[in-house]
Design a protein around this motif. Structure first.
Motif, mmCIF file in Angstrom:
data_model
loop_
_atom_site.group_PDB
_atom_site.id
_atom_site.type_symbol
_atom_site.label_atom_id
_atom_site.label_comp_id
_atom_site.label_asym_id
_atom_site.label_seq_id
_atom_site.Cartn_x
_atom_site.Cartn_y
_atom_site.Cartn_z
ATOM 1 N N CYS A 1 -7.172 5.883 1.907
ATOM 2 C CA CYS A 1 -7.081 5.080 0.677
ATOM 3 C C CYS A 1 -7.464 5.921 -0.540
ATOM 4 N N ASN A 2 -6.618 5.877 -1.570
ATOM 5 C CA ASN A 2 -6.942 6.620 -2.786
ATOM 6 C C ASN A 2 -7.340 5.685 -3.924
ATOM 7 N N GLY A 3 -7.566 4.435 -3.577
ATOM 8 C CA GLY A 3 -8.091 3.502 -4.573
ATOM 9 C C GLY A 3 -7.112 3.155 -5.673
ATOM 10 N N CYS A 4 -5.804 3.111 -5.336
ATOM 11 C CA CYS A 4 -4.828 2.770 -6.369
ATOM 12 C C CYS A 4 -4.967 1.313 -6.782
ATOM 13 N N GLY A 5 -5.569 0.503 -5.917
ATOM 14 C CA GLY A 5 -5.842 -0.879 -6.289
ATOM 15 C C GLY A 5 -4.662 -1.818 -6.185
ATOM 16 N N TYR A 6 -3.550 -1.366 -5.634
ATOM 17 C CA TYR A 6 -2.365 -2.229 -5.582
ATOM 18 C C TYR A 6 -2.575 -3.430 -4.656
ATOM 19 N N CYS A 7 -3.287 -3.200 -3.564
ATOM 20 C CA CYS A 7 -3.482 -4.274 -2.589
ATOM 21 C C CYS A 7 -4.302 -5.427 -3.172
ATOM 22 N N CYS B 1 0.840 -1.205 0.000
ATOM 23 C CA CYS B 1 0.000 0.000 0.000
ATOM 24 C C CYS B 1 0.877 1.258 0.000
ATOM 25 N N PRO B 2 0.770 2.093 -1.052
ATOM 26 C CA PRO B 2 1.669 3.246 -1.152
ATOM 27 C C PRO B 2 1.261 4.427 -0.276
ATOM 28 N N THR B 3 0.022 4.439 0.187
ATOM 29 C CA THR B 3 -0.452 5.610 0.923
ATOM 30 C C THR B 3 -0.381 5.412 2.424
ATOM 31 N N VAL C 1 -7.920 -1.132 6.752
ATOM 32 C CA VAL C 1 -7.821 -0.030 5.788
ATOM 33 C C VAL C 1 -8.388 1.236 6.423
ATOM 34 N N ALA D 1 -2.602 3.649 3.821
ATOM 35 C CA ALA D 1 -4.001 3.492 4.226
ATOM 36 C C ALA D 1 -4.181 2.191 4.993
ATOM 37 N N LEU D 2 -3.523 1.150 4.537
ATOM 38 C CA LEU D 2 -3.572 -0.123 5.251
ATOM 39 C C LEU D 2 -2.552 -0.072 6.378
ATOM 40 N N VAL E 1 -10.914 0.674 -1.454
ATOM 41 C CA VAL E 1 -10.942 -0.763 -1.196
ATOM 42 C C VAL E 1 -11.471 -1.024 0.211
HETATM 43 S S1 SF4 Z 1 -6.169 0.803 -2.880
HETATM 44 FE FE1 SF4 Z 1 -5.133 -0.526 -1.382
HETATM 45 S S2 SF4 Z 1 -2.946 -0.185 -1.783
HETATM 46 FE FE2 SF4 Z 1 -4.049 1.549 -2.749
HETATM 47 S S3 SF4 Z 1 -4.136 3.168 -1.199
HETATM 48 FE FE3 SF4 Z 1 -6.030 1.982 -0.958
HETATM 49 S S4 SF4 Z 1 -5.526 0.425 0.597
HETATM 50 FE FE4 SF4 Z 1 -3.565 1.262 -0.119
#
Ligand code: SF4
Ligand code: SF4
Lengths: 339, 345
Positions: free
Chosen positions: B200-206, B180-182, B195, B184-185, B224
């Motif tokens: 969370c900015n919804g980058c979707g990486y997780c 998670c880059p932010t 989370v 948020a997790l 997420v």
């Molecule tokens: S989408 Fe997942 S990885 Fe991306 S910021 Fe939100 S919790 Fe972190």
């Protein structure tokens, strides 16, 4: 469902209802057969939960994220070309590469922001620095890199602040190598089998692909007299890209299969033909000093690199959507460990 | 990016057992000096009756939106899997295996249920005769009228029904959290993974990082969502909604150490009762994710339940990935250099 669609395997789309099996007897739903090559490994027997994938499908949009991978490579490669062209006195090539790098990285940032579920929160990416998150590392890398490319391009176009321009060009070239390759870590650092299993070779594939794309741009823009390095870069980049991709597929085992089926397969063949053909054309265009041939070579190289990124993207998604690629290698690992 | 560096911010820890392997003090490693014991779930599927009370309780308590009403034909499972709007999912598996295999080891030696069934309606308080038995004209050889037999009407004896309530595993080494880059997790003081919806900015990486397919993006919302192990309830000393609502105590909540001990005992008990299929899943701190904070007792291979048989946290290989990327970056620089060097004529 409207009307029935009877196939050899029964009625397509029909629910198994009370006939539904689980366990080894159920196997998985059959995939549509890919054109051309046979699967490299025989169909594996494995259990799954009604054929449902184990992983959740990546939510990334293909155009945004495959585009992001592509543009990052193009930008990184272009920055290197720009620095070299500056140093060796090739002004047309240098300007094209600087503008290319700045344009590509701006577009790629736009794609990245567009892909976010909450684009307004883009700056949350810079809340923390996490080496465990390639996306965090990448965000910081781009934060440093993008302004450098813009400074390099702006000073070149304005013909002012030459010293600042050279420093920015050099800085962009150094960071550009990272921009072109870190995207491989970005996709490999997931549970997606066809991305993760290639983590050793994928950075080299992306490095080669970025170089050939940047070379393509150089061939399109620069006169034959200045395009020599672009031609050599095209050949070297294509060789690195195609060579490491073959190596990757050989080492991936079952996870290589999605690259040889359906859409990824088609895209890959396209990319191979375009990249290899583009590199060959580039050499010929150099011998004949032919602008049109060079332009054709450049277009082929740019398209070939893009096709490769889309192939990698779609193959990964396909491997996440089929439980086979998750379960079979893990089961084999367990059997090997003798549990 | 020295892999031996230890940084604690937002659980972004690198090195040692912080990326892989056993980690007895997850909360401590994430920067909580005086953390309470690690809390978790032990889901004993051998007593699950598939009532879905957990699914409902979770939705109610956490205000999780509706996730599509669809009849799937997958036994009684119309939920299908974990996702942004499903934080508990009850799997239903019908198998052609001997009925006895499902016996959870509850001793009834002193009660003959079949004899008791023949007395149906003959004493006060029981339903009238034939309430559960087939009518005489439709009774088969194997299940004669007036008597209840363990045979199906068609005479099949081999059917078992596995039910299991799946949930986020709150991994010791959680890939979702690592990538998670932010930030948020994050890791809570209870060792769980949550989370922060306001970050969370919804980058979707997780989403593709999770080896269990748990966390997912809510389309209309962009962010997420996943199980929080009822972080709000834990904070005030309550147990999570699902565990609270489970009528059979298939979902057990408590300090992880205690749950692990209890689970070992339960497996031994089941094995002694002849249920040799019983096995624990995700309990071992030596597994690919350093052990799950929410682990399970299963009656078949994990993949039968839609669980990965040997998940490994993807960030185990991250130092190696960075090394390869660095090498590739150097190769790219060399390649560019080579392009500008004139071959000697
Ligand atoms: S989408 Fe997942 S990885 Fe991306 S910021 Fe939100 S919790 Fe972190
Ligand atoms: S199961 Fe998935 S979502 Fe849950 S903590 Fe582990 S990696 Fe994260």
């Amino acid at each position: 469902m409207s009307g029935s669609d009877v196939t050899r395997g029964g009625v397509r789309g029909a629910r198994p209802d009370r006939e539904a099996l689980t366990g080894a007897a159920a196997g998985r739903r059959r995939r549509r057969r890919g054109r051309g090559e046979q699967p490299m490994v025989p169909e594996a027997e494995f259990s799954s939960y009604y054929g449902k994938p184990v992983l959740n499908r990546p939510t990334w949009k293909p155009l945004d994220i495959a585009g992001y991978l592509y543009l990052g490579g193009l930008a990184g490669g272009s920055s290197l070309l720009a620095a070299g062209a500056d140093l060796t006195g090739r002004p047309v090539l240098a300007r094209a590469a600087k503008l290319g790098a700045a344009g590509a990285i701006s577009l790629s940032l736009a794609a990245l922001v567009h892909d976010l579920g909450r684009p307004a929160r883009f700056l949350n990416m810079l809340r923390v620095f996490k080496p465990t998150s390639p996306m965090s590392v990448g965000s910081w890398l781009l934060t440093a890199y993008a302004p450098l490319t813009m400074a390099a391009a702006a000073t070149d176009v304005a013909r002012r602040y030459r010293l600042v321009g050279s420093a920015a060009t050099a800085g962009a070239a150094v960071l550009g190598t990272g921009v072109a390759t870190y995207t491989a870590v970005l996709v490999a650092d997931t549970a997606v089998p066809s991305w993760h299993e290639g983590y050793r070779e994928l950075p080299f594939v992306f490095a080669g692909s970025g170089a050939s794309a940047a070379a393509g741009l150089g061939l399109l823009a620069a006169p034959a007299g200045q395009a020599g390095p672009a031609r050599r870069m095209a050949v070297l980049g294509a060789a690195l890209e195609l060579g490491s991709f073959q190596l990757m597929k050989q080492r991936m085992g079952l996870s290589a299969e999605p690259y040889e089926q359906g859409r990824p397969h088609l895209l890959l063949r396209m990319s191979e033909v375009l990249t290899a053909g583009g590199a060959a054309l580039a050499v010929v265009s150099g011998r004949r000093r032919d602008r049109w041939l060079a332009a054709a070579a450049g277009t082929a190289l740019l398209t070939g690199s893009a096709a490769l990124r889309f192939a990698v993207f779609h193959a990964g998604v396909a491997s996440a959507e089929d439980p086979k690629y998750t379960v079979v290698p893990q089961r084999e690992r367990l059997t090997e460990r003798g549990r | 990016m020295n892999p031996d560096d230890r940084t604690g911010a937002d659980g972004a820890a690198v090195g040692g057992n912080l990326l892989f392997g056993p980690q007895p003090d997850v909360a401590g490693a994430a920067g909580y000096p005086q953390a309470p014991p690690r809390m978790g779930f032990f889901t004993d599927t051998s007593v699950c009756i598939g009532c879905k009370a957990c699914e409902v309780a979770c939705k109610e308590w956490n205000a999780v939106p509706e996730d599509g009403l669809e009849l799937t034909g997958m036994s009684y499972d119309n939920t299908q899997g974990l996702g942004a709007d499903t934080w508990r999912h009850v799997a239903f598996i019908e198998q052609r295996k001997p009925l006895g295999g499902q016996e959870p080891g509850v001793a009834h030696e002193d009660v003959d249920v079949f004899a008791a069934a023949t007395r149906l309606g003959t004493d006060a308080g029981s339903p009238g005769p034939g309430a559960t038995a087939p009518p005489p004209d439709r009774a088969s050889e194997a299940a004669p009228a007036g008597r209840i037999s363990p045979l199906a009407p068609e005479g099949r004896t081999e059917l078992r029904w596995l039910m299991a309530s799946d949930v986020c595993k709150h991994c010791t080494h959680a890939a979702c959290l690592d990538v998670c880059p932010t930030g948020a997790l994050f890791r809570t003081e209870f060792g769980t993974v949550v989370v922060q919806e306001d970050v969370c900015n919804g980058c979707g990486y997780c989403v593709p990082a999770c080896p269990y397919g748990v966390i997912d993006q809510r389309k209309d919302d962009g962010r997420v969502w996943k199980c929080t192990l009822c972080y709000d309830r834990l904070g005030v000393g309550m147990e999570p909604a699902c565990a609270k609502s489970c009528p059979t105590e298939s979902i057990q909540f408590g300090p992880l150490e205690e749950l692990r001990e209890r689970a070992q005992g339960r497996v031994a008990q089941l094995h002694a009762a002849g249920v040799t299929d019983a096995r624990l899943y995700g309990e071992s701190p030596d597994d690919g994710v350093g052990g799950d904070g929410a682990f399970f007792l299963l009656l078949d291979e994990p993949e039968v339940y839609g669980l990965p048989p040997d998940p490994v946290v993807t960030t185990r290989d991250l130092p190696d990935m960075w090394r390869h990327a660095a090498l590739a970056a150097v190769s790219l620089a060399a390649l560019a250099l080579g392009s500008f060097v004139r071959r000697p004529r």
